[in-house]
Design an enzyme around this catalytic site. Structure first.
Site, PDB file in Angstrom:
ATOM      1  N   GLU A 418      32.460  30.259  41.970  1.00  0.00           N
ATOM      2  CA  GLU A 418      31.161  30.961  41.861  1.00  0.00           C
ATOM      3  C   GLU A 418      30.276  30.320  40.798  1.00  0.00           C
ATOM      4  O   GLU A 418      29.717  30.991  39.921  1.00  0.00           O
ATOM      5  CB  GLU A 418      31.378  32.446  41.570  1.00  0.00           C
ATOM      6  CG  GLU A 418      32.131  33.138  42.673  1.00  0.00           C
ATOM      7  CD  GLU A 418      32.096  34.658  42.596  1.00  0.00           C
ATOM      8  OE1 GLU A 418      31.629  35.210  41.586  1.00  0.00           O
ATOM      9  OE2 GLU A 418      32.531  35.292  43.583  1.00  0.00           O
ATOM     10  N   GLU A 495      37.968  34.168  47.990  1.00  0.00           N
ATOM     11  CA  GLU A 495      38.131  35.411  47.248  1.00  0.00           C
ATOM     12  C   GLU A 495      37.749  36.526  48.191  1.00  0.00           C
ATOM     13  O   GLU A 495      36.651  36.500  48.767  1.00  0.00           O
ATOM     14  CB  GLU A 495      37.213  35.404  46.023  1.00  0.00           C
ATOM     15  CG  GLU A 495      37.915  35.816  44.763  1.00  0.00           C
ATOM     16  CD  GLU A 495      37.038  35.669  43.543  1.00  0.00           C
ATOM     17  OE1 GLU A 495      36.994  34.551  43.013  1.00  0.00           O
ATOM     18  OE2 GLU A 495      36.391  36.642  43.145  1.00  0.00           O
TER      19      GLU A 495
HETATM   20  C1  GAL Z   1      34.248  37.476  41.685  1.00  0.00           C
HETATM   21  C2  GAL Z   1      34.705  36.496  40.599  1.00  0.00           C
HETATM   22  C3  GAL Z   1      36.059  36.884  40.043  1.00  0.00           C
HETATM   23  C4  GAL Z   1      36.071  38.339  39.710  1.00  0.00           C
HETATM   24  C5  GAL Z   1      35.749  39.122  40.955  1.00  0.00           C
HETATM   25  C6  GAL Z   1      35.834  40.617  40.808  1.00  0.00           C
HETATM   26  O1  GAL Z   1      32.914  37.383  41.945  1.00  0.00           O
HETATM   27  O2  GAL Z   1      34.789  35.208  41.124  1.00  0.00           O
HETATM   28  O3  GAL Z   1      36.343  36.116  38.917  1.00  0.00           O
HETATM   29  O4  GAL Z   1      35.115  38.569  38.729  1.00  0.00           O
HETATM   30  O5  GAL Z   1      34.450  38.799  41.339  1.00  0.00           O
HETATM   31  O6  GAL Z   1      35.500  41.251  42.000  1.00  0.00           O
END
Ligand code: GAL
Length: 822
Positions: A418, A495
């Protein structure tokens, strides 16, 4: 012991034959006997500085986990004191055998911004806390038997991490003594250019360093050993090394009928590199490797020519109550719990992990997405890696690959998560191109990747195209569009989900709230921040888009810091997240901070495993709710399930046909409900007693689970993950404490305070209960239960014997458990 000088001499000669001096002299573990001070200390780098009042300790060590929690620290990074100055000093003598040799000191990780001195002379600075580094300290040492002093200053900054980073010399330190001609640090690169069932061609490139002032002719020999340690090949070549230079040897060998490294059979070979000069062995270096093929296409990811999907999880590096200090057993247990959930891949979010974690993934058959950075030049928090990116990114990224490239478990390199440069239409892609180029300079055998959350931005701006495989964070409903618009760019969910929950906590009626006054989150698995969605949605879109290579769930385990949905606004908020103190650790895990599965663990298990499993939620203690409907969910991989309340059937439901409506609400997705085929459910008018579920496969009973309304808390029960552990000073025993009624049923809401007393060959190192919103210390001899359970972590001493843990609590019958250490 020796009757005569002659027999002593004979013994020494034999000893020298079997254990030549290089074997004794190499790689001394340097973890013992340090002094630590947690503040600025003027002149502490000087050898004659008086550190006698400093605390004596052994490494690996994380000073921040010792606490105390305090609202003056940032809940976003765990509410713990991870910033400030920490000094470590060690006084040592160099072994006589080191005279004329080269001596290097290696730090596997120092959190963070390490400055190192030896005998008062500065040897170097390494800002990035997640990468290892070494220094040649030969010319700074005394070899005459007098004391040497190494001093390390660490200065982790406040607002330097989006989660808990830990603080200190939290990975191992080594003193390495070698001949002036030796294999360089991380100096071997083992690849397998061709692999078939009949044979594998193995190539070993070895960088040999000649630190002497004379040029030399050496022979580099590679000997290969099978997983059962049989010799399977040997090759050698001569190498000319001008004084003060290094050269690379490249040798090939054929290994017949290779055993593949694969998920079920993680076979590991060994390459033993020896350097010979004038026929005498002067250095030896071992590299473990695996023989496997990986291939990626827009149709999917292939391991050994078999299509595999990533049933992956993201993991931060902390081990809950133990903090960031490396314990091999803590990582092993963590990975075993993940495997039990059905996980086959780990994303090391968002930085290079410990050596131990990668070794374990090699041994346990888990694929790894090895990730370098959470941030490039544009900061997410003001004092993060952005400060060091320009000067250090190339070195840190290349060192990660140099360090990790021989692990067969690693199947992809990630250059970032990100990254905020995604929004830079004009120039963002250039940085991605540069980092990708660094990856390719180091390794052409694995694809590069990154996690993008701004779809379609980075795809439209040519950034995603700079890597081989694009990771998409939280955009399952856009998979099909991406596949259509960017047909040449393979994708996976780097993710996914980010749903939150607290183990054993259920709030009724089911509501899609943002936060709850209890600072807990219901375990009906629907609550999350605006970008989050229940696992079911990801399952659904992965099924619709079989070309997507799979997913990495955020997260497998809870971790310290980032207590979303409490405390802070979103993921790019600077500053403190203390609005809902004491919420101080994540609720994202499918497993809590103790390693106790939450309900979501079973939802993934139902999707990712085939051995019959069945799981019911919530618990069955709803005093005051008699006659009112309780939604009962069942997560199972069986074809059908039938629920019984006090012996009466409430109906049989068919997986895939009977749907459960769940509430959703996440950005860029319209519908507010989802008909999930991944959960079975019944509305059950509450009546205390026994709730039983029976799972059927192909029409036959496969298994059942029973839940009983528990009576009053009456006793403590203890169980341990392993009854016998190693007496090596680092091995751990995890004791689970359950509060039970008189009949042995878990009391699902019990929060009794439990006192511990440990006697014998070990130490109580940490306690926890998985409650993300408490500031009770992890380092105490007591702990309240949370949802009926808590955890005690015991560490073996170096003397074998036994440890006896006694657990007592007012009004409850106590218990004790014995653990052997050998
Ligand atoms: C994402 C990020 C992670 C964590 C996650 C929580 O956007 O890459 O490190 O913060 O959100 O939902």
């Amino acid at each position: 012991m020796f009757k005569s000088t002659l027999s002593r001499l004979a013994f020494l000669m034999l000893y020298a034959l079997y254990f030549p001096t290089w074997a004794q002299a190499q790689d001394l573990n340097f973890n013992k006997g340090w002094r630590f001070y947690n503040a600025k200390a003027e002149g502490a780098e000087k050898p004659d500085f008086d550190d006698s009042q400093w605390r004596a300790l052994d490494l690996p060590h994380d000073w921040a986990i010792e606490g105390p929690f305090d609202v003056k620290y940032n809940a976003r990074s765990g509410g713990l004191p991870f910033h400030g100055t920490g000094w470590y000093r060690k006084t040592f003598k160099v072994p006589a055998s080191a005279t004329g040799q080269k001596v290097r000191i290696e730090f596997e990780g120092a959190m963070y911004n390490a400055h190192v001195w030896v005998n008062g002379q500065f040897v170097g600075n390494r800002p990035f806390g997640y990468i290892g580094f070494e220094y040649d300290i030969t010319d700074k040492l005394h070899f005459d038997g007098t004391d040497n002093v190494v001093a390390v200053r660490l200065t982790p900054e406040d607002l330097s991490s989006r989660w808990y980073p830990g603080a200190g010399l939290y990975r191992s330190v080594w003193l390495k003594i070698d001949a002036p001609i030796h294999v360089a640090h991380w100096g071997t690169n083992v690849t397998t250019p061709t692999v078939s069932d009949a044979k594998a061609v193995v190539q070993v490139e070895t960088t040999v360093q000649n630190s002497s002032s004379q040029s030399a002719e050496v022979v580099v020999r590679q000997a290969f050993f099978s997983p059962s340690n049989e010799p399977v090949g040997e090759v050698e070549e001569s190498l000319t090394l001008p004084a003060g230079t290094s050269a690379v040897s490249g040798l090939y060998a054929n290994i017949q009928k290779p055993l593949r490294w694969d998920l079920e059979t993680p076979s590991l070979y060994k390459a033993v590199t020896t350097i010979l000069k004038d026929g005498k062995e002067i250095d030896r270096y071992e590299t473990r490797f695996g023989i496997r093929t990986i291939r990626y296409t827009t149709e999917g990811f292939y391991l050994n020519d078999r299509l595999v999907r990533f049933n992956g999880v993201c993991l931060h590096h902390d081990n809950g109550a133990l903090g960031a200090a490396v314990y091999r057993r803590a990582d092993e247990r963590k990975l075993q719990i993940m495997k039990d959930m059905g996980v086959n891949a780990i994303r090391t979010s968002h930085n290079p992990p410990s050596r131990e974690l990668l070794e374990l993934c090699d041994e346990m058959g888990l694929m790894v997405l090895d990730e370098a950075f959470d941030v490039w030049k544009i900061p997410k928090v003001p004092n993060g890696y952005n400060l060091f990116f320009e000067e250090w990114a190339e070195r840190d990224l290349k060192d990660m690959i140099r360090r990790d490239r021989n692990h067969p478990s690693i199947v992809m390199w990630s250059i970032g998560n990100e990254i905020l440069e995604q929004a830079d239409k004009k120039n963002g892609w250039k940085k991605a191109q540069m980092l990708n180029e660094y990856v390719k300079q180091m390794d052409l055998t694995r694809p590069s990747s990154a996690g993008f959350n701004n779809y379609p931005g980075p795809f439209d701006f040519n950034m995603a195209q700079q890597v081989d495989i694009a990771g998409m964070n939280y955009k399952p409903s856009k998979y099909s569009e991406e596949i259509e618009n960017y047909p040449g760019l393979p994708i996976y969910g780097s993710e996914t989900s980010s749903v939150t929950s607290s183990r054993g906590v259920y709030h009724l009626p089911i509501e899609k709230y943002k936060t709850h006054e209890s600072k807990q989150v219901t375990s009906y698995d629907i609550i999350g921040p605006p970008w989050a969605y229940p696992p079911d949605i990801e399952f659904h879109f992965q099924e619709l888009n079989p070309k997507v290579m799979g997913e990495f769930v955020w997260t497998g385990f809870d971790y310290l810091g980032e207590p979303t949905p409490y405390g802070g606004k979103d993921n790019s908020t600077n500053g403190y997240w203390n609005a809902d103190w004491p919420a101080r650790s994540s609720y994202f895990g499918a497993v809590d901070l103790c390693g106790f599965p939450k309900d979501r663990f079973y939802l993934y298990q139902s999707q990712w495993t085939t051995k019959p499993m069945i799981h019911l939620l919530p618990h069955w203690n709803w005093k005051g709710m008699e006659g009112k409907n309780i939604p009962v969910y069942c997560y199972t991989n069986c074809d059908e399930a039938e629920l019984f309340l006090n012996g009466k059937s409430l109906g049989r439901k068919v997986k895939g046909k009977d749907l459960t409506e769940i509430l959703i609400d996440f950005s860029r997705y319209e519908p507010k409900t989802f008909q999930s085929k991944y959960r079975l459910s019944w509305d059950v008018p509450y009546q205390p007693g026994t709730l039983k579920v029976v799972g059927y496969k192909a029409g036959k009973v496969a298994l059942e689970q029973t839940m009983v309304t528990a009576g009053k808390p009456a006793k403590i029960s203890l169980s341990v993950d392993r009854p016998e552990i190693d007496a090596d000073g680092r091995d751990l025993a995890y004791v689970t404490i359950r509060i039970e009624d008189k009949d042995g049923n878990l009391c699902p809401e019990a929060d009794n305070l439990v006192d511990f007393d440990l006697q014998g060959a070990g130490e109580l190192v940490a306690v926890d209960n998985g409650n993300a919103a408490t500031v009770e210390s992890f380092q105490a001899s007591y702990r309240k239960a949370f949802s009926g359970q808590c955890l005690a972590i015991l560490r073996a001493s170096e003397h074998s014997g036994q440890m006896t843990l006694k657990a007592t609590s007012k009004k409850l019958k106590g218990a004790e458990i014995v653990i052997q250490t050998k």
